[in-house]
Enzyme design. Structure first.
Site, PDB file in Angstrom:
ATOM      1  N   ASP A  11      81.542  48.337  12.800  1.00 37.28           N
ATOM      2  CA  ASP A  11      81.371  48.976  14.107  1.00 37.28           C
ATOM      3  C   ASP A  11      82.709  49.597  14.500  1.00 37.28           C
ATOM      4  O   ASP A  11      83.743  48.927  14.484  1.00 37.28           O
ATOM      5  CB  ASP A  11      80.925  47.932  15.136  1.00 37.28           C
ATOM      6  CG  ASP A  11      80.495  48.578  16.443  1.00 37.28           C
ATOM      7  OD1 ASP A  11      79.401  48.244  16.922  1.00 37.28           O
ATOM      8  OD2 ASP A  11      81.256  49.392  17.006  1.00 37.28           O
ATOM      9  N   ASP A 106      77.818  54.701  15.413  1.00 36.97           N
ATOM     10  CA  ASP A 106      79.102  54.130  14.962  1.00 36.97           C
ATOM     11  C   ASP A 106      78.951  52.766  14.297  1.00 36.97           C
ATOM     12  O   ASP A 106      79.916  52.021  14.196  1.00 36.97           O
ATOM     13  CB  ASP A 106      80.091  54.059  16.136  1.00 36.97           C
ATOM     14  CG  ASP A 106      79.931  52.796  16.965  1.00 36.97           C
ATOM     15  OD1 ASP A 106      78.792  52.312  17.098  1.00 36.97           O
ATOM     16  OD2 ASP A 106      80.942  52.290  17.463  1.00 36.97           O
ATOM     17  N   GLU A 107      77.756  52.472  13.813  1.00 37.80           N
ATOM     18  CA  GLU A 107      77.485  51.122  13.343  1.00 37.80           C
ATOM     19  C   GLU A 107      76.632  51.148  12.071  1.00 37.80           C
ATOM     20  O   GLU A 107      75.675  51.909  11.992  1.00 37.80           O
ATOM     21  CB  GLU A 107      76.619  50.485  14.429  1.00 37.80           C
ATOM     22  CG  GLU A 107      76.867  49.080  14.805  1.00 37.80           C
ATOM     23  CD  GLU A 107      75.803  48.717  15.839  1.00 37.80           C
ATOM     24  OE1 GLU A 107      75.266  47.630  15.735  1.00 37.80           O
ATOM     25  OE2 GLU A 107      75.498  49.546  16.730  1.00 37.80           O
TER      26      GLU A 107
HETATM   27  P1  TTP Z   1      79.603  50.800  20.951  1.00 34.95           P
HETATM   28  O1  TTP Z   1      79.897  50.488  19.519  1.00 34.95           O
HETATM   29  O2  TTP Z   1      78.733  49.853  21.691  1.00 34.95           O
HETATM   30  O3  TTP Z   1      80.958  50.905  21.783  1.00 34.95           O
HETATM   31  P2  TTP Z   1      82.380  51.453  21.349  1.00 34.95           P
HETATM   32  O4  TTP Z   1      82.409  51.850  19.926  1.00 34.95           O
HETATM   33  O5  TTP Z   1      82.776  52.529  22.303  1.00 34.95           O
HETATM   34  O6  TTP Z   1      83.321  50.230  21.625  1.00 34.95           O
HETATM   35  P3  TTP Z   1      83.436  48.861  20.777  1.00 34.95           P
HETATM   36  O7  TTP Z   1      84.816  48.832  20.253  1.00 34.95           O
HETATM   37  O8  TTP Z   1      83.162  47.786  21.753  1.00 34.95           O
HETATM   38  O9  TTP Z   1      82.410  48.938  19.680  1.00 34.95           O
HETATM   39  O10 TTP Z   1      78.951  52.217  21.061  1.00 34.95           O
HETATM   40  C1  TTP Z   1      79.332  53.310  20.221  1.00 34.95           C
HETATM   41  C2  TTP Z   1      79.354  54.589  21.015  1.00 34.95           C
HETATM   42  O11 TTP Z   1      78.084  54.834  21.609  1.00 34.95           O
HETATM   43  C3  TTP Z   1      80.338  54.573  22.164  1.00 34.95           C
HETATM   44  O12 TTP Z   1      81.650  54.976  21.770  1.00 34.95           O
HETATM   45  C4  TTP Z   1      79.713  55.518  23.149  1.00 34.95           C
HETATM   46  C5  TTP Z   1      78.231  55.402  22.894  1.00 34.95           C
HETATM   47  N1  TTP Z   1      77.597  54.548  23.935  1.00 34.95           N
HETATM   48  C6  TTP Z   1      77.088  55.164  25.071  1.00 34.95           C
HETATM   49  O13 TTP Z   1      77.136  56.380  25.201  1.00 34.95           O
HETATM   50  N2  TTP Z   1      76.531  54.386  26.047  1.00 34.95           N
HETATM   51  C7  TTP Z   1      76.461  53.026  25.951  1.00 34.95           C
HETATM   52  O14 TTP Z   1      75.969  52.350  26.871  1.00 34.95           O
HETATM   53  C8  TTP Z   1      76.989  52.400  24.782  1.00 34.95           C
HETATM   54  C9  TTP Z   1      76.965  50.899  24.649  1.00 34.95           C
HETATM   55  C10 TTP Z   1      77.550  53.199  23.807  1.00 34.95           C
HETATM   56 MG    MG Z   2      81.657  50.590  18.458  1.00 32.52          MG
END
Ligand code: TTP
Ligand code: MG
Length: 357
Positions: A11, A106-107
């Protein structure tokens, strides 16, 4: 005995915000919020870890984010750029581990059981991938490694940011025990309240109660809580499982249909069905096509592009009806009707999806 699986969950860290920082390095070290102008309606897509210190979170109204962190830099975001980075990263993952399941922008999960040895073991392979992502994109990611997807995912969230973290076989229960129950996928805010109310706060609380009690209290979900709390998950990494490229549904009539009322009702039911799937996949659509097959198997497909990505049932239904009526010849018996949504994107990041509370 079968050898334990080696499942990776990767992730990206603060994905959209980190990309903005790469594109404008003067933002490094600052609280950066992606989502739009805080003086307009809308919610936070994501934010840098510097902004998280102030309590800013994804899905929070932008106005609230500004209240908590007035000095933050607020950015609109550029989905096309994020998508391009995502494609690059996913290609890199699959270069190392061909068995790749893309879960979101992103996962991803990878099954490295058969190949980890070639790289000197799972941890070494994890470090190799983390470094490769950084060298090719400048982005950091976190990799959880475990014997199944559930524990790998929880390990990654636990270890964030910028780390590789392995839970060895047999250590799953011990790792999970001190974590809050909401660390388990599927336990959202509402379920958490119910479980807390019933005396379950930490995963250890779920581990120590007999499975029968959980089933008695919560039915099949109780069985899931039991398995999850013990770190048990047999689901395979399924490649090709990423977000769908199109969402379609069709109905074949028992006998060729000429009744316009029935045809329109069928079309409406199809529109509702694909709309539901669009929302379940947290996506928006920019294209729609309607398929009409005549009794003699002659098939027509008619297409329309929306001016922007939408997820509104009314717009989908109205356009489906229009396309159908434009090309429907009265009294021609029809064998099949179908609708498909195309040019999808992951719409859940778009601030308009959430109205501020
Ligand atoms: P995430 O992997 O949940 O968040 P992140 O990568 O920003 O942070 P983390 O380090 O905690 O993983 O989500 C990936 C992307 O998806 C995030 O950068 C933006 C988008 N996203 C949204 O637009 N709205 C949301 O509610 C979430 C959870 C994510
Ligand atoms: Mg993320």
């Amino acid at each position: 005995m079968m050898k334990p699986r080696l499942i990776f969950h990767v992730d990206m860290d603060a994905f959209f915000a980190s990309i903005e920082i790469i594109k404008n390095p003067s933002l490094r070290g600052l609280p950066v919020v992606v989502g739009g102008n805080p003086d307009h309606r809308g919610v936070v897509s994501t934010c840098s870890y510097e902004a998280r210190v102030f309590g800013v979170r994804s899905a929070m109204p932008l106005s609230e984010a500004k209240r908590r962190c007035p000095q933050a830099i607020f950015l609109e975001g550029n989905y096309r750029t994020y998508k391009a980075y995502s494609a690059k990263i996913m290609a890199l993952f699959s270069h190392y581990v061909p068995c790749l399941e893309i879960v979101s922008i992103d996962e991803a999960y990878m099954d490295a059981t058969e190949i980890a040895d070639q790289f000197g073991g799972a941890l070494a392979l994890g470090e190799l991938i983390r470094t490769a992502v950084y060298t090719t994109t400048g982005l950091t990611c976190t990799i959880g490694i475990a014997t199944n997807k559930l524990v790998a995912k929880i390990a990654a969230s636990y270890a964030k940011p910028n780390r590789v973290y392995e839970i060895p076989q047999g250590k799953e229960k011990e790792f999970l025990a001190p974590l809050k129950i909401q660390s388990l996928p599927g336990i959202g805010a509402k379920t958490q309240l119910t479980l807390n109310h019933d005396g379950y706060q930490y995963i250890t609380d779920l581990q120590t109660v007999p499975m029968e009690d959980l089933i008695h209290q919560y039915g099949t979900r109780g069985y899931y809580y039991h398995l999850a709390a013990h770190g048990i998950d047999t689901s395979p990494v399924t490649p090709e499982h990423g977000p769908p490229k199109s969402i379609g549904a069709e109905t074949t009539f028992d006998s060729d249909q000429t009744d316009l009322t029935i045809l329109l009702e069928t079309l409406q039911a199809l529109a509702e069905k694909i709309h539901r799937r669009l929302l379940i996949n947290k996506m928006r659509t920019k294209g729609i096509s309607v398929k009409i097959r005549h009794g003699d198997f002659k098939t027509m497909t008619r297409h329309h592009s929306f001016s922007t990505h939408i997820n509104d049932l009314n717009l989908i239904w109205e356009e489906a009806k229009k396309l159908f009526l434009l090309h429907y010849e009265e009294e021609t018996p029809l064998r099949l009707l179908g609708i498909s949504l195309e040019k999808l994107n992951e719409g859940y990041w778009q601030p308009t999806l959430w109205d501020p509370m």
